[in-house]
Design a protein around this motif. Sequence first.
Motif, PDB file in Angstrom:
ATOM      1  N   UNK A   1       0.060   5.663 -10.459  1.00  0.00           N
ATOM      2  CA  UNK A   1      -0.642   6.480  -9.463  1.00  0.00           C
ATOM      3  C   UNK A   1       0.092   6.464  -8.123  1.00  0.00           C
ATOM      4  N   UNK A   2       0.714   5.353  -7.776  1.00  0.00           N
ATOM      5  CA  UNK A   2       1.452   5.362  -6.503  1.00  0.00           C
ATOM      6  C   UNK A   2       2.869   5.931  -6.676  1.00  0.00           C
ATOM      7  N   UNK A   3       3.186   6.314  -7.914  1.00  0.00           N
ATOM      8  CA  UNK A   3       4.436   7.057  -8.140  1.00  0.00           C
ATOM      9  C   UNK A   3       5.667   6.196  -8.312  1.00  0.00           C
ATOM     10  N   UNK A   4       5.505   4.999  -8.895  1.00  0.00           N
ATOM     11  CA  UNK A   4       6.689   4.175  -9.117  1.00  0.00           C
ATOM     12  C   UNK A   4       6.898   3.811 -10.590  1.00  0.00           C
TER      13      UNK A   4
ATOM     14  N   UNK B   1      -3.329   2.105  -0.735  1.00  0.00           N
ATOM     15  CA  UNK B   1      -2.468   2.531  -1.837  1.00  0.00           C
ATOM     16  C   UNK B   1      -2.337   4.056  -1.870  1.00  0.00           C
ATOM     17  N   UNK B   2      -3.395   4.754  -1.455  1.00  0.00           N
ATOM     18  CA  UNK B   2      -3.308   6.222  -1.430  1.00  0.00           C
ATOM     19  C   UNK B   2      -2.253   6.659  -0.403  1.00  0.00           C
ATOM     20  N   UNK B   3      -2.237   5.968   0.720  1.00  0.00           N
ATOM     21  CA  UNK B   3      -1.198   6.268   1.721  1.00  0.00           C
ATOM     22  C   UNK B   3       0.195   6.021   1.128  1.00  0.00           C
ATOM     23  N   UNK B   4       0.270   4.889   0.409  1.00  0.00           N
ATOM     24  CA  UNK B   4       1.557   4.531  -0.209  1.00  0.00           C
ATOM     25  C   UNK B   4       1.995   5.626  -1.189  1.00  0.00           C
ATOM     26  N   UNK B   5       1.046   6.083  -1.985  1.00  0.00           N
ATOM     27  CA  UNK B   5       1.358   7.115  -2.985  1.00  0.00           C
ATOM     28  C   UNK B   5       1.891   8.380  -2.304  1.00  0.00           C
ATOM     29  N   UNK B   6       1.256   8.771  -1.201  1.00  0.00           N
ATOM     30  CA  UNK B   6       1.699   9.991  -0.512  1.00  0.00           C
ATOM     31  C   UNK B   6       3.086   9.789   0.080  1.00  0.00           C
ATOM     32  N   UNK B   7       3.282   8.643   0.722  1.00  0.00           N
ATOM     33  CA  UNK B   7       4.607   8.394   1.324  1.00  0.00           C
ATOM     34  C   UNK B   7       5.680   8.356   0.238  1.00  0.00           C
ATOM     35  N   UNK B   8       5.296   7.781  -0.912  1.00  0.00           N
ATOM     36  CA  UNK B   8       6.261   7.712  -2.014  1.00  0.00           C
ATOM     37  C   UNK B   8       6.647   9.105  -2.500  1.00  0.00           C
ATOM     38  N   UNK B   9       5.639   9.969  -2.673  1.00  0.00           N
ATOM     39  CA  UNK B   9       5.947  11.326  -3.167  1.00  0.00           C
ATOM     40  C   UNK B   9       6.765  12.100  -2.138  1.00  0.00           C
TER      41      UNK B   9
ATOM     42  N   UNK C   1      -7.822   4.872  -9.144  1.00  0.00           N
ATOM     43  CA  UNK C   1      -8.577   3.721  -8.632  1.00  0.00           C
ATOM     44  C   UNK C   1      -7.908   3.181  -7.374  1.00  0.00           C
ATOM     45  N   UNK C   2      -7.150   4.034  -6.700  1.00  0.00           N
ATOM     46  CA  UNK C   2      -6.437   3.542  -5.517  1.00  0.00           C
ATOM     47  C   UNK C   2      -7.363   3.472  -4.312  1.00  0.00           C
ATOM     48  N   UNK C   3      -7.189   2.437  -3.519  1.00  0.00           N
ATOM     49  CA  UNK C   3      -7.894   2.350  -2.246  1.00  0.00           C
ATOM     50  C   UNK C   3      -7.120   3.138  -1.197  1.00  0.00           C
TER      51      UNK C   3
ATOM     52  N   UNK D   1      -2.175  14.990  -1.705  1.00  0.00           N
ATOM     53  CA  UNK D   1      -3.409  14.186  -1.690  1.00  0.00           C
ATOM     54  C   UNK D   1      -4.451  14.807  -2.616  1.00  0.00           C
ATOM     55  N   UNK D   2      -4.557  16.124  -2.558  1.00  0.00           N
ATOM     56  CA  UNK D   2      -5.505  16.841  -3.414  1.00  0.00           C
ATOM     57  C   UNK D   2      -5.170  16.594  -4.898  1.00  0.00           C
TER      58      UNK D   2
END
Length: 681
Positions: free
Chosen positions: A202-205, A46-54, A41-43, A71-72
């Motif tokens: 989902x954002x990996x924290x 937050x999706x950018x945040x998730x990628x940077x986090x990973x 349910x990330x916008x 991202x996929x």
Amino acid sequence: MQTNARISKAMTIKLEDLFDDLPKTPPFADGIRRAPARQFALGPKDTQLALKNALRYIPPKWHKKLAPEFLEELLTRGRVYGYRFRPKGRIHGRPMDDYQGACIEGRAFQVMIDNNLDFDVALYPYELVTYGETGQVCQNWMQYHLIKKYLETLSREQTLVMESGHPLGLFASSPEAPRVIITNGLMVGCFDDPQNWNRAAAIGVSNYGQMTAGGWMYIGPQGIVHGTYSTILNAGRDKLGIPADQDLAGRLFVTSGLGGMSGAQGKAIEIANGIGIIAEVDYSRIKTRLDQGWVSQVTEEPAEAFTVAAQHQQQKKSIAIAFYGNVVDLLEYSVNHNINIDLLSDQTSCHAVYEGGYCPQGISFEERTELLRSGHAGFKEMVDATLRRHYELIKALADRGTYFFDYGNSFLKAVFDAGVNEICKNGKDPIDGFVFQSYVEDIMGPILFDYGYGPFRWVCLSGKDEDLTKTDKAAMECIDPERRFQDRDNYVWIRDAAKNQLVVGTKARILYQDAMGRMNIALKFNGMVRKGQIGPVMLGRDHHDTGGTDSPFRETANIKDGSNITADMAIHCYSVNAARGMSLVALHNGGGVGIGNAINGGFGLVLDGSERVDGVIRRAIPWDVMGGVARRAWARNENSIDTSIQYNQMRAGSDHITIPYIADDKMIAKLVSEAFEKVKK
Ligand SMILES: NC(=O)c1ccc[n+]([C@@H]2O[C@H](COP(=O)([O-])OP(=O)(O)OC[C@H]3O[C@@H](n4cnc5c(N)ncnc54)[C@H](O)[C@@H]3O)[C@@H](O)[C@H]2O)c1
């Protein structure tokens, strides 16, 4: 501004040093169960945040390649798992000597982690899920490799700090300190709810550790067989009037779930000599239990399931029957055909009810998986409708004399969340509990936890069968079967454990024991290691225990002094175990009942045969249990008061528990009612 070159130079433990080149994604083998897509349910932000986090784990030279891949994964699976970094082939807990490490604990933990991810043990090994639908060892495969490397490096002068699957780093400590300290899923109070946690995951924290998944102490479904056996056996004694020296011969137990923990139900009912029908919507899980011999027959129609059960009931022959279908269909049939069920429960994963844990009626398991993948349209409504129907059927059966109990899977809470207020004792919210009891409230709490009996366990790190045989025998010698009926049950359990072929994965054993029983067994094992009779042993327990977990929906459901909504006990248990030198300590949010519904902790202690470890056993193990008994006693639980009185005598001069005076109920009730009357006037 930091540069990646500078950052890379500052680390000696990093992913790029573990791989010569970017590894190729290993193939996904057929027949390995895959986790459904997790709620995404990330916008965009937050999706950018998730990628940077990973990408924090990934050297910059691989960012361009891996960013679209991550991202996929996020878009299709709801999480970044880093599949590319999955080790090739099968993972399993090998003998400890096969692992590298600067200290024995570092090698022992690697055995435990790999056992938690063993294809025969783990529910969704590719997604690092050990059990309980969402219970993960860590969040992604990058973390897995780094953790392994840290454990290889770890010395007796260091502690590895693990935050929700992320290895924060190694910090100087001492041989007396824990070698690893773990937390999973902890949230700040006002954000401590599934929605905020899902975003964090989902954002990996954040990581859902369940209990022993993220605490690295899972020992396969055996870990839960003993508890399940004790629960259903004692439910029969307590609710069906079966004498304490008899079993469930001829009695019918109906339930659902043949997954990670629920899979223990078939084996447990057979050991308790009863007849069980277990509904399961996922055929692959039925097959696993059938191959293991933990269920004996598969049926596809409710009529067939109940006919086979009735034949066995007549002959008083035990059997575990799998029903391939929805539990609600099975119960529908029993209500419509007036079939008598003695004991009834449910072990679907209701702690994650909208994430795939509970399959709605009218659709197949595969259709449920597709609905989850394609964005949940109408899924919640279907789940809620099924839960409401499930509740109606249970009520009908209970009215006819069936004893229903909640199996710690948040079933009653899920029914409440589906809109059934009447399931609450007060008709509006769960604060005073539910109209049906949970297994801990009614059975396990008073009969086991209040005395300190809980799921003590060990793993023979040598990987040798003969070590397990020797430890079984040694443990049996520590039990006096004449003391209490619980001791007799535990004695019979360990006596027959090898015969019951309970091992899946590492050479492990579960044995319910009380505080002194656990201490004595641990000292005996450590002595055997010292004498070279067996190899090193990893001791631990499920968090689901006397003192390890605060959860009003389960472990502390039989705490009635109002403190069932506090979490002091679990946190003390964890921190004092750390202070007393357990090798590993873990503290988690959620466990079996979901985020925000429990705080739970556990430990691991590596028996290396040393005098130092003898000291840790003497100091830490009685505390680990008696902290819980003392709190239960303070809540005025009868059996805990007795146990505490005996403990104060036995440990006079070293330990001392504060024991409550008991006020006169009538005197208090009269006083309060008079006072309220006066106020009214
Ligand atoms: N056994 C115990 O002592 C114990 C202790 C603590 C918690 N629990 C709780 O029990 C639950 C189950 O744990 P698990 O590890 O087995 O989880 P799991 O997800 O591995 O297994 C649950 C099984 O239920 C099946 N299922 C879902 N909906 C169904 C339906 N409507 N009809 C029939 N089958 C259905 C699923 O296919 C799955 O195989 C969890 O919530 C867990 O926290 C159990």
